[in-house]
Design an enzyme around this catalytic site. Structure first.
Site, PDB file in Angstrom:
ATOM      1  N   TYR A  32     -29.768  -6.380  45.088  1.00  0.00           N
ATOM      2  CA  TYR A  32     -28.419  -5.840  45.192  1.00  0.00           C
ATOM      3  C   TYR A  32     -28.077  -5.188  43.853  1.00  0.00           C
ATOM      4  O   TYR A  32     -27.114  -5.525  43.178  1.00  0.00           O
ATOM      5  CB  TYR A  32     -27.401  -6.911  45.600  1.00  0.00           C
ATOM      6  N   GLY A  36     -26.094  -2.852  35.681  1.00  0.00           N
ATOM      7  CA  GLY A  36     -26.645  -3.863  34.764  1.00  0.00           C
ATOM      8  C   GLY A  36     -28.156  -3.947  34.920  1.00  0.00           C
ATOM      9  O   GLY A  36     -28.911  -3.902  33.940  1.00  0.00           O
ATOM     10  N   HIS A  37     -28.614  -4.048  36.167  1.00  0.00           N
ATOM     11  CA  HIS A  37     -30.059  -4.066  36.418  1.00  0.00           C
ATOM     12  C   HIS A  37     -30.691  -2.765  35.923  1.00  0.00           C
ATOM     13  O   HIS A  37     -31.771  -2.764  35.332  1.00  0.00           O
ATOM     14  CB  HIS A  37     -30.343  -4.188  37.922  1.00  0.00           C
ATOM     15  N   GLN A  61     -32.996 -22.060  42.944  1.00  0.00           N
ATOM     16  CA  GLN A  61     -31.960 -22.083  41.905  1.00  0.00           C
ATOM     17  C   GLN A  61     -30.551 -22.185  42.486  1.00  0.00           C
ATOM     18  O   GLN A  61     -29.573 -22.167  41.743  1.00  0.00           O
ATOM     19  CB  GLN A  61     -32.107 -20.896  40.965  1.00  0.00           C
ATOM     20  N   VAL A 179     -23.538  -4.931  30.907  1.00  0.00           N
ATOM     21  CA  VAL A 179     -22.947  -3.671  31.364  1.00  0.00           C
ATOM     22  C   VAL A 179     -21.689  -4.010  32.170  1.00  0.00           C
ATOM     23  O   VAL A 179     -21.704  -4.923  32.997  1.00  0.00           O
ATOM     24  CB  VAL A 179     -23.943  -2.870  32.232  1.00  0.00           C
TER      25      VAL A 179
HETATM   26  P1  AMP Z   1     -29.707 -11.094  38.982  1.00  0.00           P
HETATM   27  O1  AMP Z   1     -30.232 -10.096  39.967  1.00  0.00           O
HETATM   28  O2  AMP Z   1     -28.230 -11.297  39.068  1.00  0.00           O
HETATM   29  O3  AMP Z   1     -30.508 -12.367  38.957  1.00  0.00           O
HETATM   30  O4  AMP Z   1     -29.930 -10.442  37.558  1.00  0.00           O
HETATM   31  C1  AMP Z   1     -31.188  -9.968  37.155  1.00  0.00           C
HETATM   32  C2  AMP Z   1     -31.134  -9.668  35.678  1.00  0.00           C
HETATM   33  O5  AMP Z   1     -30.132  -8.686  35.420  1.00  0.00           O
HETATM   34  C3  AMP Z   1     -30.790 -10.903  34.824  1.00  0.00           C
HETATM   35  O6  AMP Z   1     -31.571 -10.881  33.641  1.00  0.00           O
HETATM   36  C4  AMP Z   1     -29.334 -10.670  34.516  1.00  0.00           C
HETATM   37  O7  AMP Z   1     -28.925 -11.270  33.293  1.00  0.00           O
HETATM   38  C5  AMP Z   1     -29.274  -9.161  34.409  1.00  0.00           C
HETATM   39  N1  AMP Z   1     -27.900  -8.695  34.629  1.00  0.00           N
HETATM   40  C6  AMP Z   1     -27.075  -9.034  35.650  1.00  0.00           C
HETATM   41  N2  AMP Z   1     -25.862  -8.458  35.496  1.00  0.00           N
HETATM   42  C7  AMP Z   1     -25.927  -7.750  34.340  1.00  0.00           C
HETATM   43  C8  AMP Z   1     -24.999  -6.934  33.629  1.00  0.00           C
HETATM   44  N3  AMP Z   1     -23.760  -6.734  34.054  1.00  0.00           N
HETATM   45  N4  AMP Z   1     -25.411  -6.366  32.466  1.00  0.00           N
HETATM   46  C9  AMP Z   1     -26.668  -6.562  32.011  1.00  0.00           C
HETATM   47  N5  AMP Z   1     -27.593  -7.313  32.635  1.00  0.00           N
HETATM   48  C10 AMP Z   1     -27.235  -7.905  33.788  1.00  0.00           C
END
Ligand code: AMP
Length: 291
Positions: A32, A36-37, A61, A179
């Protein structure tokens, strides 16, 4: 871009890449995808010859009663975004292939995982055991030169750094800045759950962290944390935690030295659990009342 569906295929790919003089960057995600990703993917693209993005909503998790079954998913869209960001391989295995019958191993980091999101009143230490186990498996399968994570999940970053060092993974762990949306809300896949009203209210989270930073400069850490908490409560949000800790050890911060201070918050906004944090640098804030 190629999609890899099984650990066995991933191992074959890694064996093939090992025969070439290429650097490999890994970006682990639960999909999704948002900006940020994308920032992690862009950095991985800049720094490596080959970019692997993992796409796996890791069941271990999530606590019972959390949002595993409703976690937002859209693989088609994620694959299109990944391709647009220059990803070479998406590793998207099924839970049954990652944890086949008889699977029995856990990787657990002690101490760091028992506070903040790991405390019993939050997601519990089992959450991080799920994270470190799956990240250890990913680092083992992909064997990347560098792996990229976000500061948004500050405790996760600290725990993963610790695990990588303790288990002698040779992967460089890179942590990139959070982000944000234009109004400051940290981007998160879970923001998709927010109603327009809750989305508006959620802006108080980042505002409360900025408030903490500015009060710290004037009145010190205790007053700053109180002010941040109050800011959230005024917006009708009761934080699950709102705490100041040192980012490397996650020990409670007293704010007396020059060490950076991590102020981390988790809050439930109309049923959606959101987290955010700010790093306060005492050496860069002007303290008017240092006593
Ligand atoms: P997730 O898909 O939520 O598990 O996130 C995957 C990676 O993206 C993890 O390392 C998160 O810390 C990073 N991540 C999620 N949201 C952000 C964001 N807003 N800014 C930067 N990195 C992010």
């Amino acid at each position: 871009m190629k999609v890899i569906r099984t650990p066995a295929e991933m191992h074959d790919l890694r064996a093939e890449l090992r025969r070439q003089p290429v650097s490999v960057g890994l970006v682990p995600t639960m999909g999704y995808l948002h900006e940020g990703h994308n920032s992690l993917l862009r950095r991985a693209r800049e720094e490596n010859d080959v970019v692997v993005m993992s796409l796996f909503v890791n069941p271990t998790q999530f606590r019972a009663g959390e949002d595993l079954s409703t976690y937002p998913r859209d693989e088609e869209r994620d694959l299109a975004i990944a391709e647009g960001s220059g990803v070479d391989y998406v590793y998207a295995p099924e839970p049954d292939d990652v944890y086949p019958a008889g699977y029995s191993t856990k990787v657990e980091v002690e101490g760091l995982t028992e506070v903040l999101c790991g405390s019993e009143t939050s997601r519990g230490p089992g959450h991080f055991a799920g994270v470190t186990t799956v990240v250890a498996k990913l680092l083992n399968a992909v064997d990347p030169d560098a792996a990229y994570f976000g500061q948004k999940d500050a405790q996760q970053a600290t725990v993963i750094r610790r695990m990588a060092e303790d288990l002698e993974f040779r992967t460089r762990i890179e942590i990139l800045p959070t982000v944000r949306e234009r109004d400051g809300l940290a981007m998160s896949s879970r923001n998709a759950y927010l109603s327009p009203e809750a989305r508006e209210r959620a802006t108080a989270i980042w505002a409360s962290l900025l408030e903490t930073e500015s009060v710290f400069a004037e009145d010190g850490l205790d007053a700053a944390v109180d002010a941040g908490r109050r800011h959230l409560e005024m917006a009708g949000i009761t934080p699950e935690y709102f705490e100041a800790r040192y980012p490397g050890t996650l020990d409670p911060a007293d704010g007396e030295g020059e060490e950076p201070i991590l102020v981390a918050v988790a809050a439930n906004v109309d049923g959606t659990r959101l987290i955010d944090n700010i790093l306060i640098e005492p050496s860069r804030t002007t303290r008017r009342n240092p006593e």
